[in-house]
Design a protein around this motif. Sequence first.
Motif, mmCIF file in Angstrom:
data_model
loop_
_atom_site.group_PDB
_atom_site.id
_atom_site.type_symbol
_atom_site.label_atom_id
_atom_site.label_comp_id
_atom_site.label_asym_id
_atom_site.label_seq_id
_atom_site.Cartn_x
_atom_site.Cartn_y
_atom_site.Cartn_z
ATOM 1 N N ILE A 115 28.411 36.547 39.573
ATOM 2 C CA ILE A 115 29.014 36.727 40.895
ATOM 3 C C ILE A 115 28.559 38.075 41.452
ATOM 4 C CG2 ILE A 115 31.163 36.977 42.193
ATOM 5 C CD1 ILE A 115 32.537 35.205 40.205
ATOM 6 N N ARG A 116 27.992 38.040 42.620
ATOM 7 C CA ARG A 116 27.535 39.245 43.299
ATOM 8 C C ARG A 116 26.612 40.079 42.414
ATOM 9 N NH1 ARG A 116 32.851 41.131 46.928
ATOM 10 N NH2 ARG A 116 32.646 39.403 48.426
ATOM 11 N N GLY A 117 25.695 39.373 41.719
ATOM 12 C CA GLY A 117 24.633 40.056 41.002
ATOM 13 C C GLY A 117 24.943 40.476 39.595
ATOM 14 N N THR A 118 26.166 40.240 39.088
ATOM 15 C CA THR A 118 26.515 40.618 37.717
ATOM 16 C C THR A 118 27.343 39.517 37.075
ATOM 17 O OG1 THR A 118 28.475 41.807 38.498
ATOM 18 C CG2 THR A 118 26.468 43.095 38.184
ATOM 19 N N MET A 119 27.337 39.486 35.743
ATOM 20 C CA MET A 119 28.098 38.473 35.036
ATOM 21 C C MET A 119 29.590 38.725 35.222
ATOM 22 S SD MET A 119 25.679 36.625 34.026
ATOM 23 C CE MET A 119 26.568 35.427 33.029
ATOM 24 N N ALA A 120 30.319 37.656 35.522
ATOM 25 C CA ALA A 120 31.736 37.763 35.845
ATOM 26 C C ALA A 120 32.598 37.404 34.639
ATOM 27 C CB ALA A 120 32.074 36.848 37.019
ATOM 28 N N ASP A 121 33.867 37.768 34.730
ATOM 29 C CA ASP A 121 34.822 37.442 33.681
ATOM 30 C C ASP A 121 35.365 36.031 33.886
ATOM 31 O OD1 ASP A 121 34.664 40.002 32.493
ATOM 32 O OD2 ASP A 121 36.047 40.805 33.983
ATOM 33 N N LEU A 626 25.655 49.583 38.459
ATOM 34 C CA LEU A 626 24.972 48.694 39.388
ATOM 35 C C LEU A 626 25.620 48.809 40.757
ATOM 36 C CD1 LEU A 626 24.665 45.417 37.271
ATOM 37 C CD2 LEU A 626 22.889 47.109 37.691
ATOM 38 N N ARG A 627 24.792 48.823 41.789
ATOM 39 C CA ARG A 627 25.303 48.788 43.150
ATOM 40 C C ARG A 627 24.763 47.537 43.828
ATOM 41 N NH1 ARG A 627 24.777 53.253 48.113
ATOM 42 N NH2 ARG A 627 26.262 52.191 49.498
ATOM 43 N N THR A 628 25.676 46.726 44.348
ATOM 44 C CA THR A 628 25.295 45.495 45.032
ATOM 45 C C THR A 628 25.844 45.528 46.447
ATOM 46 O OG1 THR A 628 25.412 44.271 42.938
ATOM 47 C CG2 THR A 628 25.330 42.980 44.954
ATOM 48 N N GLN A 629 24.989 45.203 47.386
ATOM 49 C CA GLN A 629 25.378 45.092 48.783
ATOM 50 C C GLN A 629 24.984 43.712 49.271
ATOM 51 O OE1 GLN A 629 22.957 48.630 49.773
ATOM 52 N NE2 GLN A 629 24.806 49.508 50.680
ATOM 53 N N GLY A 630 25.876 43.090 50.041
ATOM 54 C CA GLY A 630 25.539 41.736 50.447
ATOM 55 C C GLY A 630 26.397 41.178 51.559
ATOM 56 N N ILE A 631 25.965 39.999 52.012
ATOM 57 C CA ILE A 631 26.662 39.208 53.024
ATOM 58 C C ILE A 631 26.828 37.807 52.454
ATOM 59 C CG2 ILE A 631 26.598 38.293 55.377
ATOM 60 C CD1 ILE A 631 24.691 40.553 56.110
ATOM 61 N N GLU A 632 28.018 37.246 52.609
ATOM 62 C CA GLU A 632 28.295 35.898 52.121
ATOM 63 C C GLU A 632 28.958 35.081 53.219
ATOM 64 O OE1 GLU A 632 29.418 37.394 47.586
ATOM 65 O OE2 GLU A 632 30.982 36.964 49.086
ATOM 66 N N ALA A 633 28.619 33.796 53.282
ATOM 67 C CA ALA A 633 29.244 32.906 54.257
ATOM 68 C C ALA A 633 29.452 31.541 53.632
ATOM 69 C CB ALA A 633 28.374 32.789 55.515
ATOM 70 N N GLU A 634 30.570 30.917 53.994
ATOM 71 C CA GLU A 634 30.872 29.563 53.520
ATOM 72 C C GLU A 634 31.429 28.728 54.662
ATOM 73 O OE1 GLU A 634 32.055 30.269 48.809
ATOM 74 O OE2 GLU A 634 33.523 29.423 50.206
ATOM 75 N N THR A 650 24.017 33.349 51.160
ATOM 76 C CA THR A 650 24.177 34.644 50.504
ATOM 77 C C THR A 650 22.937 35.489 50.734
ATOM 78 O OG1 THR A 650 25.519 33.644 48.754
ATOM 79 C CG2 THR A 650 24.599 35.831 48.320
ATOM 80 N N LYS A 651 23.149 36.743 51.093
ATOM 81 C CA LYS A 651 22.083 37.732 51.200
ATOM 82 C C LYS A 651 22.562 38.954 50.434
ATOM 83 C CE LYS A 651 18.151 39.040 53.405
ATOM 84 N NZ LYS A 651 16.887 38.279 53.403
ATOM 85 N N GLN A 652 21.869 39.339 49.360
ATOM 86 C CA GLN A 652 22.349 40.462 48.560
ATOM 87 C C GLN A 652 21.195 41.162 47.849
ATOM 88 O OE1 GLN A 652 25.002 38.482 45.784
ATOM 89 N NE2 GLN A 652 23.431 38.404 44.204
ATOM 90 N N LYS A 653 21.442 42.426 47.491
ATOM 91 C CA LYS A 653 20.491 43.217 46.718
ATOM 92 C C LYS A 653 21.287 44.001 45.681
ATOM 93 C CE LYS A 653 16.873 45.025 48.697
ATOM 94 N NZ LYS A 653 15.963 45.857 49.533
ATOM 95 N N THR A 654 20.764 44.018 44.448
ATOM 96 C CA THR A 654 21.430 44.723 43.360
ATOM 97 C C THR A 654 20.505 45.814 42.834
ATOM 98 O OG1 THR A 654 22.683 42.754 42.730
ATOM 99 C CG2 THR A 654 22.492 44.494 41.090
ATOM 100 N N LYS A 655 21.019 47.018 42.766
ATOM 101 C CA LYS A 655 20.220 48.155 42.323
ATOM 102 C C LYS A 655 20.834 48.797 41.087
ATOM 103 C CE LYS A 655 18.141 52.508 43.931
ATOM 104 N NZ LYS A 655 18.009 53.459 45.052
ATOM 105 N N MET A 656 19.992 49.032 40.075
ATOM 106 C CA MET A 656 20.408 49.810 38.923
ATOM 107 C C MET A 656 20.394 51.277 39.331
ATOM 108 S SD MET A 656 21.325 49.630 35.669
ATOM 109 C CE MET A 656 20.637 48.117 34.956
ATOM 110 N N GLU A 706 17.409 37.392 46.467
ATOM 111 C CA GLU A 706 17.943 38.141 47.595
ATOM 112 C C GLU A 706 18.610 37.214 48.598
ATOM 113 O OE1 GLU A 706 16.218 41.024 51.132
ATOM 114 O OE2 GLU A 706 15.328 41.156 49.127
ATOM 115 N N THR A 707 18.082 36.010 48.725
ATOM 116 C CA THR A 707 18.645 35.021 49.647
ATOM 117 C C THR A 707 18.858 33.709 48.902
ATOM 118 O OG1 THR A 707 17.430 36.012 51.495
ATOM 119 C CG2 THR A 707 18.343 33.815 51.837
ATOM 120 N N SER A 708 20.023 33.135 49.062
ATOM 121 C CA SER A 708 20.297 31.816 48.488
ATOM 122 C C SER A 708 21.266 31.087 49.399
ATOM 123 C CB SER A 708 20.877 31.932 47.069
ATOM 124 O OG SER A 708 22.094 32.654 47.077
ATOM 125 N N GLY A 709 21.315 29.779 49.249
ATOM 126 C CA GLY A 709 22.201 28.993 50.099
ATOM 127 C C GLY A 709 22.223 27.540 49.701
#
Length: 803
Positions: A115-121, A626-634, A650-656, A706-709
Motif C-alpha cells: 500500500i502506497r509503495g511499502t508492505m502493509a500490515d 521511505l518517502r512516498t508522494q501520490g494521488i489516488e482516485a476511485e 494511482t500516481k505515486q513515487k517512492t524515494k529511499m 509510478e502510474t497504475s489503474g
Amino acid sequence: MNGKRTQLKFYLLGLTALSGIMSAPAMAQEAAATDDTVTEVVVTGARDLAGVKQKRSTSSVFGIDKPLVDTPRAVTEISDKLLSRYSIKSVYDFTAVAAGTYTGSYFGVPGSLNIRGTMADNYYNGFQGLSNFANYPTPVDATSSIEIVRGPTSPVYGAGQVGGFMNFIPKTGYGENTKYVNELGGDASITVGSYGEKVVTGNLSVPVDWKGNSAGLHIFAKAEDSDSFYKGMHPSSEVAQIAFASDLGSKWSLETSYQFIHSDGYLKNIGWNRVTQDLIDNGNYISGSPIAKINDGSTPFITAGQFFGTAFGSTLLFTAPSIGVTPTPNDFTTLDPATVKLVKLSPRTTFIDEGVDLNEAMTHTLYAGVSRVFESGGKLKFEGFLNTLDSENYQSYGFGSKYMSTLSEQRITYTQDFTTGPVEWKTVSGVSHRFTHAHVQGSLNDFVISEDRRDLSVGATPDDRFNNPFAAGYSWATDVTSKIHNYGVFMLGDATWGPVSLTIGGRSDKYEVEARNIGRETAGVHVTRADDDTAYSYNASLAYKFDWATFYTTYARAKSLQVDQGGGLAPSLILNGAYLGNSRLREAGVKTSQFGGRLFAALAVYDQDRSYLSQPPSGVQTVSALRTQGIEAELRYLVTESFGMTATFTKQKTKMQPTAGAGFFVTVPSCLAGIECTEGYGGYAFSNANYFPGMQDGYYLHATPETSGSLFATYDKRGKWGVTGGVTYASETGGFLPGSIVLPEYMVARAGAYYIHGPYRFDFNVDNLFDEEYFLANSDTDANANVLPGIGRTMRIKLSRTF
C-alpha cells in the motif's frame, strides 16, 4: 510500447462505450419520468447484485460508527460479492478494485499487500497479526469483506505505520438482513482450472437458540491441491474457519471466530536470474556453467565447508564503484566460454528446485469479544486475540528460515455517543496489552549463497544448490528469541458541528523488549539485549461536508516496532535504540456519495514518510526511511440495477531517503559490478547503496509503478446470469541502481461469466485474457537482480450448489 498504449486506449474506450450502451435504457427511463418518480424508484431502490456499491458506514476504521463518505481516510471496502465477481483470488488482485495497492513480487507469495509503495500490515477483526510478507497466501475467500485503509491506523488498533493496512473481516454468524443467521443454509463448490488447479470450498450457516438467546454459527472450509503456472511448484492448503455470535441476555453479546491455515508448496520464487535488458526486451537468456566446480557431486548441495574450503569464499564479489573497489573474477565465478550461449526461456521456467525448495506454514488465529450496552447508549467491550505462526522455508540458492511465533493481545474499550449543545460527539477510549514471543532462525548470515550460479535453462544441480539448513547436523547462523510487551492507552473523539467534523485520536505505548541470539554468527558470545521505552502516536482530521461532497485533511505521526518476518526483534536494533520507527502523513481528500449510494467517488493526495527495515543476507539490519508522494482516485457506480462499473487511478513515487553509513544492502547484477556479466554469474556480487555514485542523497525505488489503474464493468440479468470484464494497467517498473533493468508497462485483461439454474451456479473466469507477457519487479535487496515473469492466460470453472 506505443502499441500497448494504443491497446489500452482501445480497451478503455470499449468499456466506456459498453457502459453507455448498458445504461442507455435506464437513462431514457429516468429522462421520461418525473423527478418524484426518479427519487422514489430509481435512486434508492437499486439492488446491488455484484457488490459494486461501497457500504454506507463502517465502525472498523476508527472504532466508532461513521458514514464511509464522511470518514477522513482513503478506504476501500471489498465485499465477498465483489471478490467473486472480479475473480479476486489473492492480494495481488486487489489492484483491480483499490487504488494505491499495486503489489509486485515479494518472493512470489501473496501474503501481504503493498500500500502506497511499502508492505502493509495485516489485521484480523481490527487486531494486527504477525507479519506475513511471504509465509503463506492470505485466504481472501474466507472473508465476509476486506477493508483496505490507506493512511494511519486508529489509535484503538495500536501504533501501526501510517502507510496503511488490510483489515480481514471473517465470515460471521450474523445474517445479511437479520441480526443473526435465521435459517439453515450454505453452499459447496468445486473449482478446476488451468495448470492443475483444484479447489473445494464449503459454507454452512446455522441459526442457534443458545440458552434462550438468539445466535448464529458459520463454518467455512477450503482445500486446495494444485499445480502452478510456474513449473515445479505444487501449492496446497487447508483453511478452516468457525464463527459464532450470540446475545447474552438483553445487555450482553458475544462474538468469536477461529481460523486455521496450513499452507505447503507456495514456494518463495525470485523468478529469473541472470537478468539483462536483452532478456527482458528480446528474451535472450545467457546460458552457461562456471569453469570450476565447488561441489564434485559428493553431496546434494554445497555445504559451508565446501564453500569456504574449496572455493575459499572467492565467489563473494564485493563491489563499491564510488570508492574504486572492483571485484576480481576467478574460475569459480566465471562461466566457461565453451558453454556460453543465448537461449530462450519460458516464463514458466523460474528459480524453483522441485522437491528441494520448501515453504510450509501453519497458523492459528482466535478472536473473542464480549460487549455490554448501557441505557446511556455507551458500550463496554472486552476483546482478546491470539495469532500463532509456525513456518519453514528454504530456497536452494542459499536462503533458509524457520519462524515459531505467538502473539496475544487483550483490549478493553468504551464507546459513547453524546451531544453538547450543537456538537455531536462519538468517542472511544481504552487500554490494551500485547505480547509477542518470537523464535526466528535463519541461514543467510552464513553468506553461502549465489542467485546466478544456476543455469535456469538446464535446471538445478548439486553445484548450484547451497547450504540446506534443514539437513541433519546444521546449526543455524541466526537463532534469535525475542519477547515484546506493549502496554497501550488510547482515546479518540469525533465531534460534528453542522457540516464541520473534527476527529482527533492518540495513544501512548510502553514497550518492554528483549532479544537473545545464540546462532553461530555470535561465535559463542550470547548476550541478551533489553530495553524499555515509551512512544506516542496521534492523528487529527478536519472535514467539511457539502451536499455534494465531503472535503477532509489529515495529519498523523506514529512510532511503532521494527519487527522482522517472524514478528521478532533483532538484538542489534535494541542495542542501537533503533527498534522503534517513526512515520508521518499529510493527506487531503474529497469524497462523494450520490444517487442513494449508487455513485461513490474519492480522491486523495498524500505525502508520507515511514521507517523501513531491510533484512539483508549479511550484516546488521538497516532501518531506512521511505518517502512516498501520490494521488489516488476511485470510482464505484451502480448505473442501473443490472449494470455497474468501478475504476481506480494511482500516481505515486517512492524515494529511499539518505541512510547513514554504507546504506541499504544490495544484491548487484554482475553486469553492474564493474566486470563482464559472465565473469560473475558463478558467484554473488553485493554492495551497499551508498557505494554507488549519486545515491548517497537518496534514490527512487521502482518496484511499484509510478502510474497504475483499473477499469471494470459488470452486468447482471436479474441475478440469473451475468458477465464481468476489465483491465488493470501498470507503468514501467524495475531496479534502482544506475543502469539497472527497466520492465515495460503492461495491461492485463480479465473476464468472467456466471449462470444460475435452481440451486446450481456455474462460474467461468479467464485471467490475462489476451495472454499478455509482463514482468513483476522484485522488492527489497533483489530489486535490481531478479524479475518474476507474470502468469499467462489461465481459466477456471467453478460449480457451486446452495442448500
